[in-house]
Design a protein around this motif. Sequence first.
Motif, mmCIF file in Angstrom:
data_model
loop_
_atom_site.group_PDB
_atom_site.id
_atom_site.type_symbol
_atom_site.label_atom_id
_atom_site.label_comp_id
_atom_site.label_asym_id
_atom_site.label_seq_id
_atom_site.Cartn_x
_atom_site.Cartn_y
_atom_site.Cartn_z
ATOM 1 N N GLN A 177 -2.420 4.686 2.176
ATOM 2 C CA GLN A 177 -2.751 5.654 1.404
ATOM 3 C C GLN A 177 -4.266 5.703 1.517
ATOM 4 O O GLN A 177 -5.143 6.695 1.470
ATOM 5 C CB GLN A 177 -2.377 5.865 -0.264
ATOM 6 C CG GLN A 177 -0.866 6.385 -0.364
ATOM 7 C CD GLN A 177 -0.404 7.844 -0.008
ATOM 8 O OE1 GLN A 177 0.171 8.421 0.850
ATOM 9 N NE2 GLN A 177 -1.351 8.543 -0.710
ATOM 10 N N LEU A 180 -5.375 6.658 4.646
ATOM 11 C CA LEU A 180 -5.456 8.080 5.182
ATOM 12 C C LEU A 180 -6.512 9.064 4.644
ATOM 13 O O LEU A 180 -7.119 9.240 4.694
ATOM 14 C CB LEU A 180 -4.601 8.318 5.212
ATOM 15 C CG LEU A 180 -3.169 7.933 5.983
ATOM 16 C CD1 LEU A 180 -1.767 8.821 5.287
ATOM 17 C CD2 LEU A 180 -3.862 8.770 6.860
ATOM 18 N N LEU A 315 -3.783 11.196 14.939
ATOM 19 C CA LEU A 315 -2.246 10.388 14.043
ATOM 20 C C LEU A 315 -1.062 10.417 14.854
ATOM 21 O O LEU A 315 -0.407 9.988 14.659
ATOM 22 C CB LEU A 315 -2.342 11.221 13.319
ATOM 23 C CG LEU A 315 -3.909 10.967 11.672
ATOM 24 C CD1 LEU A 315 -2.988 11.650 10.238
ATOM 25 C CD2 LEU A 315 -3.348 9.752 11.235
ATOM 26 N N LEU A 391 -1.929 14.415 2.021
ATOM 27 C CA LEU A 391 -1.129 12.190 2.145
ATOM 28 C C LEU A 391 0.605 12.963 2.788
ATOM 29 O O LEU A 391 0.791 11.900 3.889
ATOM 30 C CB LEU A 391 -1.259 11.497 1.413
ATOM 31 C CG LEU A 391 -3.002 11.523 1.756
ATOM 32 C CD1 LEU A 391 -4.373 11.695 2.280
ATOM 33 C CD2 LEU A 391 -3.129 9.813 1.374
ATOM 34 N N VAL A 395 3.138 10.932 5.956
ATOM 35 C CA VAL A 395 2.468 9.679 5.417
ATOM 36 C C VAL A 395 4.199 9.813 6.321
ATOM 37 O O VAL A 395 4.738 8.757 6.279
ATOM 38 C CB VAL A 395 2.583 8.981 4.457
ATOM 39 C CG1 VAL A 395 3.733 7.858 3.730
ATOM 40 C CG2 VAL A 395 1.589 8.814 3.500
ATOM 41 N N LEU A 414 -5.691 4.346 12.687
ATOM 42 C CA LEU A 414 -5.902 3.763 10.872
ATOM 43 C C LEU A 414 -5.841 2.177 11.310
ATOM 44 O O LEU A 414 -6.144 2.085 10.140
ATOM 45 C CB LEU A 414 -4.128 4.207 10.494
ATOM 46 C CG LEU A 414 -4.314 5.911 10.131
ATOM 47 C CD1 LEU A 414 -3.112 6.391 9.807
ATOM 48 C CD2 LEU A 414 -5.468 6.516 8.959
#
Length: 424
Positions: A177, A180, A315, A391, A395, A414
């Motif tokens: 979390q 991101l 991503l 998010l 996720v 990330l």
Amino acid sequence: MLSLKFIQENPDWVVERLAVKEFDAREIVDQVLELYRKRNETQNEVDSRKAEMNKLSKEIGMLFKSGKTDEANTAKARTAELKESIKEMDQEFDRIDEELMELQVQLPNIPSELVPAGKTAEDNLVVDEGGVKPELGENAKPHWELAEQYDLINFELGVKITGAGFPVYKGWGARLQRALINFFLDQARENGFTEVQPPYVVNEASGFGTGQLPDKEGQMYHATVDNLYLIPTAEVPVTNIFRDVIVDAKELPIKYTAYSACFRREAGSYGKDVRGLNRLHQFDKVEIVQVAHPDKSYEVLDGMVSYVKSLVEKLELPFRIVRLCGGDMSFTSALTYDFEVWSAAQERWLEVSSVSNFEAFQANRLKLRFREEGQKKPQIAHTLNGSALALPRIVAALLENNQTPEGIRVPKVLVPYMGTEIIK
């Protein structure tokens, strides 16, 4: 909201365009036109009586001086009558004005000419897509099972503490979390957005300014004792920074970004589509907001769409971009693009962002204006915003799409934020 002048000058066009949003505006527009006429008549009559009263006031002194006492007293009586009638007509004007406002706020924003016809999400137009859908095999797990297996998210603990839709993130889940959020904020700053940290609760004026009130009060958490609302998105407090503000045209476009928790009641949501992270009452999101010149707001919108696209590409998520049809658009938007990412284990598209141009709709409510150099009269600005990104479903897709026998692979962008290449 739509301005009264705009409605009065384009009544049939307003009705025609709002029909694209599956909204029948004829009765409201007709009422607006009638009240607009009455208000103008009332104002003209008030102005006429004030002019008569001012003229009589000047004559009274002269009549007394010239010994015409009876005529002076008659004029005084008439001015008293006029004063009382003006007071009553001012009250009538205010009443009409209030009725007009009640009607104005019921009318949605006019959809752009680019908005496709349609009633539901099935009629949205796919305008772009990219990435490769992963082949996971028969043993692929949905994100809620992966969250339990790797001890990333505890949904039951959230139910114990608060209720359904309020998950507790743990260990690598909490770090994901934070990774991101920091990644999205860093990307926004690198692309010229100024970061702000807004309040998570707003007053009624702020909710009205961005169009959440009175349209969506049933979907917002209301702190009744203080009459404050928990924000459904950082769009609300960030855009309200500019309420009752006149900006210099040279400052446009103004670009802000903010991270916030978001709170939505999601009343009436149930079924398989709300399982796990698919639909929450509290979630994290990074928002981008722009204030733009009306002549350039669609150019700004295209830039925002390209920017959000770059995030999902970095991503490594399969995605598609859809232009919402009239029936699937929000009350306030003139044109909206939704971003969806592929959830490989669920085998479905998940919405992760909406990027919208509101044109002058919010700015009219906010009284947000700009002034061109050398001009005295300010003009209404345009506002835009977008999720960059929300998010929960990001996720969900990351966990599902990157599951391997060894663990969950972390996207390269990330890794510096997570400190690992794989969650084991």
